[in-house]
Design an enzyme around this catalytic site. Structure first.
Site, mmCIF file in Angstrom:
data_model
loop_
_atom_site.group_PDB
_atom_site.id
_atom_site.type_symbol
_atom_site.label_atom_id
_atom_site.label_comp_id
_atom_site.label_asym_id
_atom_site.label_seq_id
_atom_site.Cartn_x
_atom_site.Cartn_y
_atom_site.Cartn_z
ATOM 1 N N GLU A 1 -11.294 -0.174 -3.841
ATOM 2 C CA GLU A 1 -10.486 0.284 -2.715
ATOM 3 C C GLU A 1 -9.413 1.266 -3.184
ATOM 4 O O GLU A 1 -9.285 1.554 -4.368
ATOM 5 C CB GLU A 1 -9.804 -0.922 -2.039
ATOM 6 C CG GLU A 1 -10.767 -1.963 -1.490
ATOM 7 C CD GLU A 1 -10.052 -3.198 -0.999
ATOM 8 O OE1 GLU A 1 -10.401 -3.690 0.084
ATOM 9 O OE2 GLU A 1 -9.152 -3.689 -1.712
ATOM 10 N N ASP B 1 0.816 -1.220 0.000
ATOM 11 C CA ASP B 1 0.000 0.000 0.000
ATOM 12 C C ASP B 1 0.848 1.268 0.000
ATOM 13 O O ASP B 1 0.658 2.164 0.830
ATOM 14 C CB ASP B 1 -0.941 0.012 1.215
ATOM 15 C CG ASP B 1 -1.759 -1.253 1.337
ATOM 16 O OD1 ASP B 1 -2.134 -1.809 0.296
ATOM 17 O OD2 ASP B 1 -2.009 -1.692 2.474
#
Length: 534
Positions: free
Chosen positions: A225, A77
């Site tokens: 997301e 991420d």
């Protein structure tokens, strides 16, 4: 954590003209790369970008290169930010402390840790967004709801976490033309922020539905997301992850939409997805969840994560590849499956090895490579003068808040000298998390090897010191012990650690991490920690 010198030269290659850069289309890329080696691909790609070769002395000119991964190991991420000539990045830190380590670079390929945000574990920290606004720095991140921290500089000090009271994940910050600030979250939702960015205004609402990928694609699920927003020209670009982080190798992707307003309506790119793993034969699996970043001379890159083929036990590595812009203003990533091959270094500075994982424990503070699982008291770990002293904790390895590193290689060895004191027990392990681990443990009179569910080996031991060794050869683990570091005895010849990944454990999105731990009462001394690829 102390600041380190900036890594690498700060010199920058001559800027390519816009017309030179724009001509590297997908079609021209195929022509450039057809039937040639990786080195030739890299050279042709650099020439097409108009970069000036860097001299290598009498032998002629050579071009500085880099190769994925940008961060080897479990660095998922990624959120990256450029301010002037400086780049900053941070990642998901899970339940490890210190949390949200900030990395700095001036060349995009060599990175140095300069600060961390959280001194102890406050909760599960996921998918942050690092931003700058009006000269101040903010990190928005989920931790059982959304939180924010802020600082005058990425080197800190950072504020304590502030609860935004938004029950969502994956924040993405954006500023509108009127100066209003907004926070996107998973599922295509957005909520307005206060002017100082430290609270919300009104309610969250859904403004983006995502991009519908072909039904026959094998994914983990739709899972809209990771909204990350970038402004370029008259458009705001929204990049989201879809397809799920784990699951099949072809699960993950990044998709692009754009709008002339930060609130939409959003138009999906005709070139979606921006990146995707189309086949399990590719070198990087489940690629997705990333951020766009530009160089000072307006060349663009996409920084994201992915699993190494066949080695989900190594977690989600940070990767990077160049992005081109179409004539009608859409980003495209021309490399495709060639992302595993050498590429021209963005700023003309060659990639060097990452910060060393081995540790002689001579520094007065822990290196940024260490992370303690669910630790609320980092004073348990005292380093300096060649020794790491760990205050024992818990009645088992699972309760001890082990101190871990992120393995980088398919095969490697780990070695450390452990000395127990008082009623402590010393351990060297390999863990998915402390409850799913294999470890060798020294306590008074004996050494034991434990798997996730049972004791695997045991032997008598005379003395309070032992040399521990752990050899991981492509997920097959051997545990060794020695009295002097010269003659080694194998206690567990072949433990299968291939299941230490998200798909097998079904929770946490962790990776297999080497770890040391002190259990029980008193303290344990560790020295000469060594990590080496084999």
């Amino acid at each position: 954590m102390t600041d380190e010198k900036h890594s690498g030269s700060t010199s920058t290659p001559s800027s390519p003209r816009n017309d030179q850069y724009s001509k590297v289309t997908r079609r021209s890329w195929l022509k450039l790369t057809a039937g040639v080696s990786a080195a030739t691909v890299a050279n042709r790609f650099l020439d097409a970008w108009g970069e000036t070769p860097r001299s290598s002395g009498e032998g002629g000119a050579s071009k500085a290169m880099f190769k994925n991964p940008l961060f080897a190991g479990d660095y998922p991420d990624p959120t990256i930010l450029r301010v002037g000539e400086d780049f900053y990045m941070t990642h998901t830190s899970y339940s490890y402390a210190p949390g949200l380590v900030i990395w700095h670079s001036r060349d995009l390929v060599n990175w140095t840790p300069v600060s961390h945000v959280l001194d102890q574990t406050h909760g599960e920290v996921w998918a942050p967004d690092l931003v700058e606004h009006d000269g101040r720095y903010f990190i928005y991140f989920p931790m059982g709801g959304l939180f924010v921290v802020h600082a005058e500089h990425p080197r800190g000090p950072w504020s304590a976490p502030i609860n935004l009271r938004v029950n969502d994940i994956d924040p993405g910050h954006v500023v509108g033309p009127d100066g209003k600030r907004y926070l996107y979250t998973a599922g295509g939702h957005v909520v307005e922020l206060s002017d100082d960015g430290l609270s919300t205004v009104g309610q969250s609402r859904r403004v983006y539905e995502g991009w519908k990928y072909p039904q026959q694609w094998k994914t983990e699920g739709f899972w809209l997301e990771s909204p990350k927003l970038t402004q370029r020209g008259e458009y705001y670009y929204l990049i989201c992850a879809e397809g799920g982080t784990a699951g099949p190798p072809t699960s993950h992707m990044a998709v692009v939409a754009r709008s002339k307003s930060p609130l939409g309506p959003w138009e999906n790119s005709p070139h979606n997805p921006l990146i995707h793993t189309y086949s399990a034969d590719e070198e990087w699996w489940s690629v997705g969840h990333g951020t766009l970043v530009s160089t000072p001379d307006d060349r663009w890159y996409f920084v994201y994560h992915g699993y190494r083929k066949g080695f989900q036990t190594l977690g989600r590595n940070t990767l990077m590849e160049p992005v081109e812009w179409t004539r009608d203003g859409w980003p495209r990533a021309p490399l495709g499956a060639r992302r595993s091959e050498p590429m021209p270094a963005p700023m003309g500075v060659a990639q060097r090895p990452m910060i060393e994982l081995s540790d002689d424990f001579k520094a007065p503070v822990l290196k940024a490579t260490w992370g303690a699982w669910k630790e609320s008291d980092m004073s348990r770990f005292k380093t300096g003068d060649g020794v790491l002293i760990v205050q024992a904790k818990g009645n088992s390895y699972a309760e001890s808040s082990p101190l871990t590193i992120m393995a980088r290689d398919e095969s490697y060895l780990v070695q450390v000298i452990a000395e127990i004191q008082d009623e402590s027990c010393a351990a060297l392990g390999l863990e998915y998390n402390p409850k799913v681990a294999v470890s060798v443990q020294l306590k008074s009179g004996e050494i034991n090897v434990y798997g996730p569910k049972e004791k695997l080996a045991s032997r008598e031991w005379h003395g309070k010191t032992a040399w521990f060794g752990l050899v991981n050869q492509k997920n097959h683990v051997e545990i060794l012990v020695s009295e002097n570091g010269q003659k080694w005895q194998s206690l567990c010849a072949d433990f299968d650690a291939s299941g230490f990944n998200q798909n097998e454990q079904r929770g946490g999105f962790q990776a297999a991490r080497p770890a040391i731990a002190a259990i029980g009462h008193g303290s344990t001394r560790f020295s000469e920690f060594r990590y080496q690829e084999i």
